[in-house]
Design an enzyme around this catalytic site. Sequence first.
Site, PDB file in Angstrom:
ATOM      1  N   LYS A  48       0.870  -1.177   0.000  1.00 42.57           N
ATOM      2  CA  LYS A  48       0.000   0.000   0.000  1.00 42.57           C
ATOM      3  C   LYS A  48       0.904   1.224   0.000  1.00 42.57           C
ATOM      4  CE  LYS A  48      -4.508   0.852   0.509  1.00 42.57           C
ATOM      5  NZ  LYS A  48      -5.668   0.064   0.063  1.00 42.57           N
ATOM      6  N   GLY A  82     -25.629   1.564   2.882  1.00 43.84           N
ATOM      7  CA  GLY A  82     -24.617   2.173   2.010  1.00 43.84           C
ATOM      8  C   GLY A  82     -24.984   1.862   0.578  1.00 43.84           C
ATOM      9  N   GLY A 105     -23.440   3.003  -2.459  1.00 42.61           N
ATOM     10  CA  GLY A 105     -22.443   3.547  -3.383  1.00 42.61           C
ATOM     11  C   GLY A 105     -22.015   2.474  -4.359  1.00 42.61           C
ATOM     12  N   VAL A 124     -20.374  -0.145  -4.091  1.00 40.46           N
ATOM     13  CA  VAL A 124     -20.527  -1.536  -3.666  1.00 40.46           C
ATOM     14  C   VAL A 124     -22.000  -1.885  -3.423  1.00 40.46           C
ATOM     15  CG1 VAL A 124     -19.963  -3.195  -1.856  1.00 40.46           C
ATOM     16  CG2 VAL A 124     -18.206  -1.634  -2.677  1.00 40.46           C
ATOM     17  N   GLY A 125     -22.659  -1.114  -2.554  1.00 37.31           N
ATOM     18  CA  GLY A 125     -24.016  -1.459  -2.114  1.00 37.31           C
ATOM     19  C   GLY A 125     -25.037  -1.467  -3.243  1.00 37.31           C
TER      20      GLY A 125
HETATM   21  P1  NAD Z   1     -18.884   4.824  -1.984  1.00 34.90           P
HETATM   22  O1  NAD Z   1     -18.301   6.087  -1.474  1.00 34.90           O
HETATM   23  O2  NAD Z   1     -19.132   4.647  -3.437  1.00 34.90           O
HETATM   24  O3  NAD Z   1     -20.287   4.552  -1.238  1.00 34.90           O
HETATM   25  C1  NAD Z   1     -20.443   4.609   0.145  1.00 34.90           C
HETATM   26  C2  NAD Z   1     -21.929   4.706   0.453  1.00 34.90           C
HETATM   27  O4  NAD Z   1     -22.131   4.640   1.842  1.00 34.90           O
HETATM   28  C3  NAD Z   1     -22.592   6.003  -0.010  1.00 34.90           C
HETATM   29  O5  NAD Z   1     -23.869   5.705  -0.544  1.00 34.90           O
HETATM   30  C4  NAD Z   1     -22.735   6.809   1.290  1.00 34.90           C
HETATM   31  O6  NAD Z   1     -23.794   7.726   1.248  1.00 34.90           O
HETATM   32  C5  NAD Z   1     -23.022   5.677   2.250  1.00 34.90           C
HETATM   33  N1  NAD Z   1     -22.814   5.964   3.656  1.00 34.90           N
HETATM   34  C6  NAD Z   1     -21.820   6.677   4.249  1.00 34.90           C
HETATM   35  N2  NAD Z   1     -22.028   6.702   5.581  1.00 34.90           N
HETATM   36  C7  NAD Z   1     -23.160   5.999   5.812  1.00 34.90           C
HETATM   37  C8  NAD Z   1     -23.877   5.671   6.970  1.00 34.90           C
HETATM   38  N3  NAD Z   1     -23.464   6.078   8.178  1.00 34.90           N
HETATM   39  N4  NAD Z   1     -25.012   4.921   6.858  1.00 34.90           N
HETATM   40  C9  NAD Z   1     -25.432   4.499   5.639  1.00 34.90           C
HETATM   41  N5  NAD Z   1     -24.777   4.781   4.510  1.00 34.90           N
HETATM   42  C10 NAD Z   1     -23.661   5.521   4.599  1.00 34.90           C
HETATM   43  O7  NAD Z   1     -17.939   3.672  -1.415  1.00 34.90           O
HETATM   44  P2  NAD Z   1     -17.846   2.174  -1.931  1.00 34.90           P
HETATM   45  O8  NAD Z   1     -16.776   2.080  -2.946  1.00 34.90           O
HETATM   46  O9  NAD Z   1     -19.218   1.669  -2.224  1.00 34.90           O
HETATM   47  O10 NAD Z   1     -17.270   1.454  -0.628  1.00 34.90           O
HETATM   48  C11 NAD Z   1     -18.112   1.130   0.475  1.00 34.90           C
HETATM   49  C12 NAD Z   1     -17.287   0.339   1.480  1.00 34.90           C
HETATM   50  O11 NAD Z   1     -16.819  -0.861   0.878  1.00 34.90           O
HETATM   51  C13 NAD Z   1     -16.050   1.038   2.002  1.00 34.90           C
HETATM   52  O12 NAD Z   1     -15.861   0.637   3.345  1.00 34.90           O
HETATM   53  C14 NAD Z   1     -14.928   0.484   1.146  1.00 34.90           C
HETATM   54  O13 NAD Z   1     -13.677   0.539   1.819  1.00 34.90           O
HETATM   55  C15 NAD Z   1     -15.400  -0.937   1.002  1.00 34.90           C
HETATM   56  N6  NAD Z   1     -14.877  -1.641  -0.182  1.00 34.90           N
HETATM   57  C16 NAD Z   1     -15.040  -1.122  -1.429  1.00 34.90           C
HETATM   58  C17 NAD Z   1     -14.596  -1.836  -2.538  1.00 34.90           C
HETATM   59  C18 NAD Z   1     -14.811  -1.333  -3.944  1.00 34.90           C
HETATM   60  O14 NAD Z   1     -14.587  -2.113  -4.878  1.00 34.90           O
HETATM   61  N7  NAD Z   1     -15.255  -0.100  -4.156  1.00 34.90           N
HETATM   62  C19 NAD Z   1     -13.963  -3.086  -2.368  1.00 34.90           C
HETATM   63  C20 NAD Z   1     -13.822  -3.599  -1.080  1.00 34.90           C
HETATM   64  C21 NAD Z   1     -14.290  -2.868   0.005  1.00 34.90           C
END
Ligand code: NAD
Length: 373
Positions: free
Chosen positions: A80, A180, A182, A184-185
């Site tokens: 990293k 969440g 974003g 992922v969700g």
């Molecule tokens: P993102 O920024 O695209 O989405 C995050 C989402 O979470 C947004 O919709 C935001 O509004 C919401 N959010 C923030 N705080 C919140 C809360 N308190 N309650 C409910 N929703 C809330 O991020 P992402 O890329 O979707 O990543 C989400 C998580 O998954 C992170 O922890 C990231 O480290 C992890 N992750 C992501 C990936 C990837 O491929 N993007 C891979 C592995 C792990």
Amino acid sequence: MDRRDEAFAFADEIGPAKVIHVYEPSIELRGTLVVDNVAAGPSIGGTRMAPDVSTEECFRLARSMTMKNAAAGLPHGGGKSVLYGDPAMPTERKEELIRGFAYALRNETDYIFGPDMGTDENCMAWVRDEIGRAVGLPRELGGIPLDELGATGYGLRYAAEVAADHLGFELAGARVVVQGFGAVGMHAARFLAEQGCSIVAASDSRGGVASRQGLDVAALIAHKRAGQALKDFSGGEPIAGDEMLALECEIWIPAARPDVIDDDNADRLRARAVVPGANIPMTTGAEKTLHARGILCVPDFIANAGGVICAAMEYHGATQRGAFDAIEERIRDNTRAVLDAVQRNQELPSEAARELALQRVRSAMKSRRWSIY
Ligand code: NAD
């Protein structure tokens, strides 16, 4: 602690192999690279840009990449890098720092740059231009846009399928709550809805929306992409973020922040399985509580490895289809291997996953002349 101990404060049987601090006064560049363990192959891990990063954070993130890459069965170790600065700085300044950082690390072939918080595909295009070694590239440069396509959400769908099978229920008709919405969700909801799951609630940082009949996921995604808050979606009832935990469902997906299930709220969760998109979504105490209550917690780095599998496949020149097939196969097999070990050894899923990853790292180390290189 004498100065020698300080320099090796993180050292254990796995790594870190190298900690490199990069400094270039002419552009006020300060950054750190931690290459943790490269027994399995060159390390892949993102570059994080933030004003308050630290060497310790960099090491912890590098170690978690060693574990995640090993658990995913990738021919890559963990590393990293962190760059000190505000990621919202003007683009020209950001480009100067990213290019300078990449150039300074041009000979560190044990490390492949990737995007992380504060960096994106454009940053990776600059790195590739400087030194030719980056993943998470724009499509025009052979990249597979994993967030746009939902690589991690795609993997969660298979982790959920194996968990459901383990617990004896079908995905079709299963109720799913997604915290969440974003990269992922949103895609996890989409892929699970395609399997017949009923997404009964979803939330973002501004609150949530719920529907007993199941939300129209395509309409909800369009609503979110139009910049609207989920709680204002007309196809369901608004629900406060902290009520999401107590909704009855089969699968609960944390896809936002770390530690959302903790020692104080773990007894409120009413799901049969937790399938995490987020990293470290629960405390160790919470996992123990859930395990004792018979709620299956698929380990985060097993379930959410779709993104890194996609990045590694991109690096090896795979097509989008090839990358998604690899995600399906690996997440399915690894989730099954961990859940079988849980049953066999009566241990916590996170312990079983850690053991699986460590075994793979150790066996890669045995094949090397120098253990962690
Ligand atoms: P993102 O920024 O695209 O989405 C995050 C989402 O979470 C947004 O919709 C935001 O509004 C919401 N959010 C923030 N705080 C919140 C809360 N308190 N309650 C409910 N929703 C809330 O991020 P992402 O890329 O979707 O990543 C989400 C998580 O998954 C992170 O922890 C990231 O480290 C992890 N992750 C992501 C990936 C990837 O491929 N993007 C891979 C592995 C792990």
